[in-house]
Design a protein around this motif. Structure first.
Motif, PDB file in Angstrom:
ATOM      1  N   LEU A  27      16.745  36.470  23.586  1.00 30.01           N
ATOM      2  CA  LEU A  27      17.650  36.314  24.677  1.00 30.01           C
ATOM      3  C   LEU A  27      18.111  34.984  24.803  1.00 30.01           C
ATOM      4  N   GLY A  28      19.345  34.807  24.246  1.00 28.54           N
ATOM      5  CA  GLY A  28      20.075  33.537  24.406  1.00 28.54           C
ATOM      6  C   GLY A  28      19.449  32.726  23.130  1.00 28.54           C
ATOM      7  N   ALA A  29      19.758  31.552  23.257  1.00 30.33           N
ATOM      8  CA  ALA A  29      19.254  30.557  22.025  1.00 30.33           C
ATOM      9  C   ALA A  29      18.388  29.503  22.588  1.00 30.33           C
ATOM     10  N   LEU A  30      18.139  29.431  23.797  1.00 31.72           N
ATOM     11  CA  LEU A  30      17.257  28.613  24.520  1.00 31.72           C
ATOM     12  C   LEU A  30      15.822  29.010  24.653  1.00 31.72           C
TER      13      LEU A  30
END
Lengths: 252, 252
Positions: free
Chosen positions: B225-228
């Motif tokens: 879920l996203g890159a972080l």
């Protein structure tokens, strides 16, 4: 979950060369994480979104020196500008919102004073929220931190976000409200790839009807996330998770 | 934010007629919320998803009596079956996950013991989590509460969710992992309207490579879920918010 790889240390004004680490950074590297001479780490400037690898060169009684490599744009920065307007409520809920917003890619956080806000937060609170944002950025591997504005009135916050219909190239504004007709997912479908998104969320008890009217006038369409009434501190992670997933689903 | 309208009170075995309220419900209605004779409220059975309007008939020294109207299926219940498997970690993070999962429509929560779980939770913990789920359901206006299973091994939890490729009409399984290639949004595109969704999330430090292999074998595809790198306690609200928004965007 914590990412693998090198320790990340926030630092201002990064430039290549050997520097004496500021006391806070030195203490963090040497005492908290017990790095030794020759160990590698990463410094990042949360304001500019710049980072560099670094080597701990020497540890002395008065501090520590590090050799900073060439700075580069941070590897992980949000691809979209996202403003999160949170009406300040009771207790430390804003702390949790700042953490969630940072992990989930908000680029600007505006604490807003609304009719049902319990009190106007003190200016020190903003400093605290800025520190929380930097620490959350460090933990989640993000090379910048969202800008945390000083608390302002809801009217000023909504205007600042630039979602009004008259704004050219303006943000897509969304006001989370459990009684809205439009689902958030449908509104997000109007978001083009480079477009800024802006969200406004009320305190416990929500916005007043007048405030909802002001949101609408300034381009913040009322949307709901599901049919249930979310706690104000749950909304941030849920809505920003939705933004990421809808963007990814359409890119894929 | 708290919904408008009548006070909601969890109650088992709802049937029309005049009843003596159980001590906990009586205390909640009379002492905590100070309802008076003739006041209306809603009782709901979080296990069956049934609710009824009620009138406080009499308040005595020993308790309170209420007249229960005809029961009906609860107005607000999740439209999709969603299983949330959470590997138990440190502290009270599971409490927050149970609250978020309930507000965002999970129908079953399975606390799982994984390699990096700190300790096996005591059986009392499940009772606590069930109470938290019922209270969260009450607050968010939901007419049922998710079923909270007793803690089990990760292998048992994954099997229980029924996402294995061989399961006919099985759930769409997703294992949240910051290092996955596939975005959650892309995986959610495979979710048909009535299909069950199942999520698995590791503790701090994530799943081990062996556990990720087990997830894959049992139909839980790795998604990010996203890159972080999200904290484990942020993942639940973000992923379930995403599920709601993607479902709504496709329905709209």
């Amino acid at each position: 979950m914590s990412g693998p790889g090198l320790l990340r240390v926030p630092l201002g004004a990064i430039a290549a060369g050997v520097i004496a680490l500021p006391p806070e950074a030195a203490s963090y590297v040497v005492r908290v994480h017990r790095l030794r001479e020759g160990d590698r780490f990463v410094v990042f400037d949360p304001e500019l979104g710049v980072e560099a690898e670094a080597t701990l060169e020497s540890i002395g009684r008065r501090g520590a020196e590090a050799r900073i490599d060439a700075p580069r744009p941070a590897a992980l920065r949000p691809g979209r500008r996202v403003t999160w307007i949170q009406a300040v409520g009771k207790g430390d809920k804003m702390d949790a919102v700042v953490r969630d917003a940072t992990e989930l890619g908000a680029t600007r956080i505006i604490p807003a004073i609304s009719a049902r806000s319990v009190a106007r937060p003190a200016e020190e609170k903003s400093q605290r929220w800025r520190r929380i944002a930097i620490e959350a950025a460090r933990q989640c591997g993000r090379g910048d931190a969202p800008r945390v504005e000083a608390p302002m009135s809801l009217a000023a916050a909504l205007a600042e976000a630039g979602a009004a219909p008259s704004t050219e190239g303006g943000a897509l504004g969304m006001c989370l409200d459990p009684y809205a007709e439009t689902p958030l997912g449908a509104r997000l479908a109007a978001l083009s790839p480079g477009m800024e998104a802006a969200f406004a969320v009320g305190p416990e008890g929500g916005f007043t009807p007048e405030e909802l009217g002001m949101c609408a006038a300034l381009g913040f369409e009322r949307v709901r996330l599901g049919a249930l009434t979310l706690r104000t501190e749950t909304v941030c992670a849920a809505a920003l998770g939705a933004l990421i997933a809808v963007s990814d689903a359409r890119a894929g």
